[in-house]
Design an enzyme around this catalytic site. Structure first.
Site, PDB file in Angstrom:
ATOM      1  N   SER A   1     -44.130  44.857 -18.717  1.00  0.00           N
ATOM      2  CA  SER A   1     -45.515  44.371 -18.729  1.00  0.00           C
ATOM      3  C   SER A   1     -45.677  43.099 -17.929  1.00  0.00           C
ATOM      4  O   SER A   1     -44.768  42.260 -17.877  1.00  0.00           O
ATOM      5  CB  SER A   1     -45.927  44.100 -20.175  1.00  0.00           C
ATOM      6  OG  SER A   1     -47.174  43.452 -20.218  1.00  0.00           O
TER       7      SER A   1
ATOM      8  N   TYR B   1     -44.651  39.613 -27.817  1.00  0.00           N
ATOM      9  CA  TYR B   1     -44.718  40.895 -27.106  1.00  0.00           C
ATOM     10  C   TYR B   1     -44.152  40.769 -25.691  1.00  0.00           C
ATOM     11  O   TYR B   1     -43.261  41.533 -25.284  1.00  0.00           O
ATOM     12  CB  TYR B   1     -46.173  41.401 -27.060  1.00  0.00           C
ATOM     13  CG  TYR B   1     -46.367  42.507 -26.067  1.00  0.00           C
ATOM     14  CD1 TYR B   1     -45.854  43.781 -26.306  1.00  0.00           C
ATOM     15  CD2 TYR B   1     -47.020  42.277 -24.851  1.00  0.00           C
ATOM     16  CE1 TYR B   1     -45.992  44.788 -25.374  1.00  0.00           C
ATOM     17  CE2 TYR B   1     -47.170  43.282 -23.917  1.00  0.00           C
ATOM     18  CZ  TYR B   1     -46.654  44.533 -24.177  1.00  0.00           C
ATOM     19  OH  TYR B   1     -46.785  45.519 -23.242  1.00  0.00           O
TER      20      TYR B   1
ATOM     21  N   LYS C   1     -40.522  42.337 -23.794  1.00  0.00           N
ATOM     22  CA  LYS C   1     -40.435  43.087 -22.531  1.00  0.00           C
ATOM     23  C   LYS C   1     -39.447  42.432 -21.574  1.00  0.00           C
ATOM     24  O   LYS C   1     -38.637  43.109 -20.929  1.00  0.00           O
ATOM     25  CB  LYS C   1     -41.822  43.208 -21.900  1.00  0.00           C
ATOM     26  CG  LYS C   1     -42.778  44.109 -22.683  1.00  0.00           C
ATOM     27  CD  LYS C   1     -42.235  45.541 -22.752  1.00  0.00           C
ATOM     28  CE  LYS C   1     -43.103  46.467 -23.565  1.00  0.00           C
ATOM     29  NZ  LYS C   1     -42.567  47.842 -23.617  1.00  0.00           N
TER      30      LYS C   1
HETATM   31  C1  UD1 Z   1     -53.551  42.899 -21.247  1.00  0.00           C
HETATM   32  C2  UD1 Z   1     -52.871  43.585 -22.417  1.00  0.00           C
HETATM   33  C3  UD1 Z   1     -51.469  43.158 -22.543  1.00  0.00           C
HETATM   34  C4  UD1 Z   1     -50.756  43.342 -21.227  1.00  0.00           C
HETATM   35  C5  UD1 Z   1     -51.467  42.529 -20.186  1.00  0.00           C
HETATM   36  C6  UD1 Z   1     -50.806  42.727 -18.848  1.00  0.00           C
HETATM   37  C7  UD1 Z   1     -54.268  44.208 -24.241  1.00  0.00           C
HETATM   38  C8  UD1 Z   1     -54.910  43.785 -25.524  1.00  0.00           C
HETATM   39  N1  UD1 Z   1     -53.547  43.279 -23.631  1.00  0.00           N
HETATM   40  O1  UD1 Z   1     -53.866  41.591 -21.620  1.00  0.00           O
HETATM   41  O2  UD1 Z   1     -50.811  43.929 -23.507  1.00  0.00           O
HETATM   42  O3  UD1 Z   1     -49.441  42.958 -21.329  1.00  0.00           O
HETATM   43  O4  UD1 Z   1     -52.793  42.963 -20.081  1.00  0.00           O
HETATM   44  O5  UD1 Z   1     -51.320  41.822 -17.932  1.00  0.00           O
HETATM   45  O6  UD1 Z   1     -54.415  45.306 -23.786  1.00  0.00           O
HETATM   46  N2  UD1 Z   1     -62.076  39.665 -22.422  1.00  0.00           N
HETATM   47  C9  UD1 Z   1     -63.390  39.262 -22.671  1.00  0.00           C
HETATM   48  N3  UD1 Z   1     -64.061  39.867 -23.676  1.00  0.00           N
HETATM   49  C10 UD1 Z   1     -63.510  40.809 -24.482  1.00  0.00           C
HETATM   50  C11 UD1 Z   1     -62.155  41.204 -24.235  1.00  0.00           C
HETATM   51  C12 UD1 Z   1     -61.476  40.612 -23.192  1.00  0.00           C
HETATM   52  O7  UD1 Z   1     -63.928  38.398 -21.969  1.00  0.00           O
HETATM   53  O8  UD1 Z   1     -64.189  41.300 -25.386  1.00  0.00           O
HETATM   54  C13 UD1 Z   1     -61.381  39.102 -21.257  1.00  0.00           C
HETATM   55  C14 UD1 Z   1     -60.071  38.405 -21.520  1.00  0.00           C
HETATM   56  O9  UD1 Z   1     -60.261  37.055 -21.837  1.00  0.00           O
HETATM   57  C15 UD1 Z   1     -59.352  38.634 -20.188  1.00  0.00           C
HETATM   58  C16 UD1 Z   1     -59.846  40.005 -19.737  1.00  0.00           C
HETATM   59  O10 UD1 Z   1     -61.070  40.202 -20.431  1.00  0.00           O
HETATM   60  O11 UD1 Z   1     -59.766  37.685 -19.249  1.00  0.00           O
HETATM   61  C17 UD1 Z   1     -58.894  41.145 -20.058  1.00  0.00           C
HETATM   62  O12 UD1 Z   1     -58.564  41.080 -21.442  1.00  0.00           O
HETATM   63  P1  UD1 Z   1     -57.693  42.221 -22.147  1.00  0.00           P
HETATM   64  O13 UD1 Z   1     -58.269  43.548 -21.844  1.00  0.00           O
HETATM   65  O14 UD1 Z   1     -57.560  41.844 -23.587  1.00  0.00           O
HETATM   66  O15 UD1 Z   1     -56.299  42.182 -21.422  1.00  0.00           O
HETATM   67  P2  UD1 Z   1     -55.262  40.970 -21.202  1.00  0.00           P
HETATM   68  O16 UD1 Z   1     -55.502  39.878 -22.152  1.00  0.00           O
HETATM   69  O17 UD1 Z   1     -55.267  40.634 -19.758  1.00  0.00           O
END
Ligand code: UD1
Length: 319
Positions: A117, A141, A145
């Site tokens: 990851s 996590y 990895k």
């Molecule tokens: C994700 C994965 C993680 C993986 C990583 C690899 C999840 C929960 N996490 O993390 O396991 O190792 O990618 O790079 O799948 N956000 C919002 N609003 C929301 C949800 C998210 O603004 O409701 C933003 C977050 O702050 C971030 C982006 O969207 O900037 C992506 O978030 P998310 O989908 O949770 O993924 P990561 O945190 O990047």
């Protein structure tokens, strides 16, 4: 020769199984169905119900199916949960891999594709993350990895083992609606959940040093990611000396606001906007892969764009 896909009944695993079959390989699945679903395993593909932590299940899988390589995806992947239950994550992800490597050694299985990851990098302060960017995971996590990759490298010195570690960036979409991710743990499904509830999607921080202030990620279609695994499998067959770690991303940064805009356009709500909330602890401003090494070493490049990810994710969500 058969590829054993651990976690093959999961969201990403089910796509990997189909990609391997499409590429002409024999496949068997080992899955304990803790988060996977039996229906995701295609007809004709043997399903061994068991965990990688169980040497007897592995012996059964290796013995019954002439396994010569493993694609190892079984494991736990919730960042927040790993903070609350770190030892559980080490047991599942690190001890699980150790038991698997020992069984591979014992059964003469020499090829491994490992699901790693981008979480291994932590808070990368570079425009494009290369595989040589220092790793400093921020969660248990991510640490499991990174430790997994290091354990594989150490094992490969002592037993015949060639490997490709694939560091996934932000995986999204599905190849068909029934294969969609059924959890709502990351941005795109969380937006869908809010829309269904009649609420604005949440934006975790709009004061990042990025063009629109929101977090930037490298989103990759799960069908593309699955094909990266077949490219890795091909490489391991062709070159038994392979010892490789590669990023799987598109090398394209997309902001939270851009994702919300795309969702709005796909679901017929072009004015969809988010509601800004506080930053989420531990979120990097930007995490975008350099996809050079995987292209050069495996000849793989992602083909599907963010709109295809959102459209296919939405079709799965509606189902
Ligand atoms: C994700 C994965 C993680 C993986 C990583 C690899 C999840 C929960 N996490 O993390 O396991 O190792 O990618 O790079 O799948 N956000 C919002 N609003 C929301 C949800 C998210 O603004 O409701 C933003 C977050 O702050 C971030 C982006 O969207 O900037 C992506 O978030 P998310 O989908 O949770 O993924 P990561 O945190 O990047």
């Amino acid at each position: 020769m058969t590829w054993l896909v651990t976690g093959g009944a999961g969201y990403i695993g089910a796509h990997v199984v189909r990609a391997l079959i499409a590429d002409g390989h024999e496949v068997a699945v080992l899955d304990d169905l803790s988060t996977g679903f039996k229906e995701r395993v295609p007809d004709g593909v043997p399903l061994i119900m068991g965990t990688v932590l169980d040497p007897a299940a592995l012996a059964r899988a290796f013995g019954d199916h002439e396994v010569s390589g493993v694609v190892h995806l079984a494991g736990k992947k919730k960042v927040g949960e790993s903070v609350a239950e770190p030892l559980y994550y080490f047991h599942e992800n690190v001890e699980g891999l150790r038991v698997l490597l020992a069984a591979m050694g014992g059964h003469g299985v020499r090829s491994l594709v490992f699901s790693s990851s981008a979480a291994a990098y932590g808070m990368p302060d570079v425009e494009f993350v290369t595989e040589d960017t220092p790793c400093a995971p921020l969660s248990p996590y991510g640490l499991t990895k990174l430790v997994g990759e290091q354990m594989i490298a150490a094992a490969a010195v002592a037993q015949p083992l060639s490997y490709v570690n694939i560091r996934y960036f932000n995986v999204a979409g599905s190849a068909s609606p029934e294969l969609a991710d059924r959890g709502a743990a990351n941005l795109i499904p969380l937006i869908f959940e809010r829309v269904d509830a009649g609420l604005p999607p949440r934006i975790f921080g709009d004061d990042y040093p990025t063009p629109d202030g929101t977090g930037i990620r490298d989103y990759i279609h799960v069908a593309d990611l699955a094909e990266a695994h077949t490219a890795a499998a091909r490489r391991l067959i062709a070159d038994p000396q392979t010892a490789l770690t590669v990023n799987a991303g598109r090398g394209v940064g997309v902001s939270v606001r851009e994702i919300i805009q795309t969702v709005g356009s796909v679901i017929g709500e072009p004015g969809l906007t988010g509601a800004v909330e506080a930053r989420r602890p531990g979120d990097p401003a930007r995490s975008v892969a350099s996809a050079d090494r995987i292209r050069e070493e495996l000849g793989w490049t992602a083909r599907r764009d963010v709109r295809e990810m959102v459209e296919s994710a939405w079709a799965g969500w509606r189902r």
